[in-house]
Design an enzyme around this catalytic site. Structure first.
Site, PDB file in Angstrom:
ATOM      1  N   ASP A 188       0.811  -1.224   0.000  1.00  0.00           N
ATOM      2  CA  ASP A 188       0.000   0.000   0.000  1.00  0.00           C
ATOM      3  C   ASP A 188       0.842   1.270   0.000  1.00  0.00           C
ATOM      4  OD1 ASP A 188      -2.425  -1.392   0.044  1.00  0.00           O
ATOM      5  OD2 ASP A 188      -2.342  -1.607   2.215  1.00  0.00           O
ATOM      6  N   MET A 248      -5.602  -3.178  -5.348  1.00  0.00           N
ATOM      7  CA  MET A 248      -5.659  -2.981  -3.904  1.00  0.00           C
ATOM      8  C   MET A 248      -5.354  -1.536  -3.538  1.00  0.00           C
ATOM      9  SD  MET A 248      -3.943  -6.488  -2.425  1.00  0.00           S
ATOM     10  CE  MET A 248      -4.820  -8.046  -2.535  1.00  0.00           C
ATOM     11  N   GLY A 249      -5.672  -1.187  -2.293  1.00  0.00           N
ATOM     12  CA  GLY A 249      -5.455   0.170  -1.784  1.00  0.00           C
ATOM     13  C   GLY A 249      -6.734   0.728  -1.221  1.00  0.00           C
ATOM     14  N   GLU A 292      -9.473  -0.124  -4.722  1.00  0.00           N
ATOM     15  CA  GLU A 292     -10.614  -0.810  -4.111  1.00  0.00           C
ATOM     16  C   GLU A 292     -11.356   0.053  -3.096  1.00  0.00           C
ATOM     17  OE1 GLU A 292      -9.194  -4.206  -1.974  1.00  0.00           O
ATOM     18  OE2 GLU A 292      -7.693  -3.070  -0.847  1.00  0.00           O
ATOM     19  N   ARG A 319       0.118  -8.954  -5.394  1.00  0.00           N
ATOM     20  CA  ARG A 319       1.047  -8.868  -4.273  1.00  0.00           C
ATOM     21  C   ARG A 319       1.984 -10.066  -4.163  1.00  0.00           C
ATOM     22  NH1 ARG A 319      -3.024  -9.655   0.929  1.00  0.00           N
ATOM     23  NH2 ARG A 319      -2.777 -11.910   1.157  1.00  0.00           N
TER      24      ARG A 319
END
Length: 466
Positions: A190, A236-237, A294, A348
């Site tokens: 992140d 993601m995030g 996200e 990831r």
């Protein structure tokens, strides 16, 4: 009590596994690290080392563990045994430790290109505020384990919540008068930890995601028709858009290249403006490719992909599909064919296409953590600092854990274009060096070869945890 030195040639190792190595010498060193003297720093704390991992893995979290282990093997006057905690703080509470001295030096080196968390991870959080009674029991148990195994050096690789746990352990050790060196090893794709230029794991996720965007764009543009289509890729995030923003590298400086829109959690979504941008791009190019973090929020600040009926282990609503929500809006209001892609765990754990710069920095963080602890420091997290922009060079530093725990760093406003659809050149200059270099991943029968640890358990000395 004597012990086998980490990296010495085991009796069952074949001659081909340590070719050109003089007998009795350690096999593996970080080639970029200068040998550290085992004494001379004035530190007389002697005991065992424990390293553990926490939170979501990255493509390079194991490289940091390799850095810890390899550097620890150079400080024999201070560090007697090198242990790993299985499944983070949760496993340590259950006294699930393994003896890393029993691993082959080759396996430790292979950790540098092995995804996942080789020691196992967890999302267990000691609930000091919500459940102080259980938290007190957890701390008592934790220090019973430390004392039973003479743990004097503790390294925890993780993100925001993990560094909070590490800080609590550091403070508890001070309160109890127990000599313990706690150093945090940064880890999160992140890239939202404060007081560090960036975090290990970020460069590799950007490299993989930007490449995937380029590949999907080649596919999508080749099928573009007069009807048009919109492709939405979710990455993601949750609170910070660093991962989504990194895909801007796929544009390679060309306006018409994908991604055409990047939606960041930092900027509330203006649905009307978004639909107008999608339509304009599709009319002009035949397709529009959108990357969405996200955790992107609507105009009222609510996460559009949140399922509030389900909570994760930290009490956050589960994010179940920002891309799907946007696809319904685009299809329903523009009558465009839409396709969604959720990169999920693949982003990831893509060690096969990790950034070599990222790997090197992850190893350096583990290495620096051990050096700091042996020098007598505790209550710090290792940081990455940009020593030079062109050419890109980095160094490591330290920052107090108390300033890092539970703080999230978001993208600066002046790194985002005025219309809010894309990061600007300042961001590109920041992120571009982090994806440089290709990892040389060994293969077996055409597939990557990953490390497999023996995980020899350390004998338990305590009754089972209640």
């Amino acid at each position: 009590m004597s012990r086998p030195l980490f990296g010495r040639k085991p009796n069952n190792m074949s001659d081909t596994e340590d070719q050109n190595q003089p007998a009795g010498e350690r096999l593996i060193y970080d080639l970029n690290a200068a040998p550290a003297p085992s004494s001379g720093s004035g530190n007389n704390l002697v005991g065992n080392l424990l390293v553990a991992q926490s939170g979501g893995p990255t493509a390079v979290i194991n490289a940091s563990v390799a850095g810890v282990i390899q550097e620890a093997g150079k400080h024999l006057d201070n560090i007697e045994e090198i242990y790993g905690g299985l499944n983070g703080i949760y496993g340590i509470l259950h006294e699930n430790l393994i003896d890393l001295n029993e691993e082959k030096a080759r396996s430790i080196e292979e950790l540098k290109h092995t995804p996942g968390a080789a020691l196992g991870t967890c999302r267990y959080k000691i609930q000091f505020q919500k459940n102080p009674e259980q938290a007190a029991k957890d701390m008592d148990r934790l220090f019973e384990v430390f004392e039973a195994h003479n743990i004097r050096y503790f390294f925890y690789a993780g993100g925001n919540d993990s560094q909070d746990t590490n800080n609590k352990v550091h403070l508890e050790a001070q309160k109890r008068g127990y000599e313990l060196r706690c150093i945090g090893v940064p880890k999160t794709i992140d890239n939202d930890l404060p007081h560090t230029d960036h975090t290990p794991g970020y460069g590799s996720v950007v490299k993989y995601n930007a490449t995937t965007v380029m590949e999907i764009a080649c596919d999508a543009s080749s099928m573009a028709t007069d009807d048009g289509a919109c492709f939405i890729i979710e990455v993601m995030g949750r609170a910070a858009g660093w991962i989504a923003a990194g895909t801007v590298l796929a544009k390679e400086g060309k306006e018409d290249n994908a991604p055409h829109i990047i939606l960041l959690p930092e900027i509330h979504l203006n649905e009307e403006a978004f639909l107008a941008k999608v339509k304009e791009t599709t009319d002009r190019l035949g397709y529009c490719l959108v990357v969405v973090g996200e955790g992107v929020k609507d105009a009222e600040g609510h996460e559009i992909g949140a399922d509030k009926t389900r909570l994760d282990s930290f009490g956050h609503p589960v994010l179940s599909g920002a891309a799907e929500t946007l696809a319904e809006v685009v299809h329903g209001k523009l009558n465009l064919k839409t396709r969604t892609v959720k990169l999920g765990y693949a982003q990831r754990c893509a060690a096969h296409y990790a950034s070599q710069t990222d790997i090197d920095e992850a190893v350096a963080c583990g290495d620096a953590a051990v050096k700091a602890a042996v020098e007598g420091k505790s209550g710090f997290m290792v940081t990455l600092e940009r020593a030079s922009k062109k050419p890109y060079e980095f160094t490591t530093g330290l920052h107090t854990l108390g300033d890092i725990a539970l703080v999230e760093r978001t993208i600066p406003d002046d790194w985002i274009s005025e219309d809010g659809w894309l990061p600007n050149q300042q961001f590109i200059d920041y992120v571009a060096p982090l994806i440089e270099g290709e990892a040389n991943v060994p293969t077996d029968n055409g597939l990557p070869h990953f490390a497999q640890l023996n995980k020899v358990p350390v004998d338990k000395k305590l009754p089972p945890r209640d």
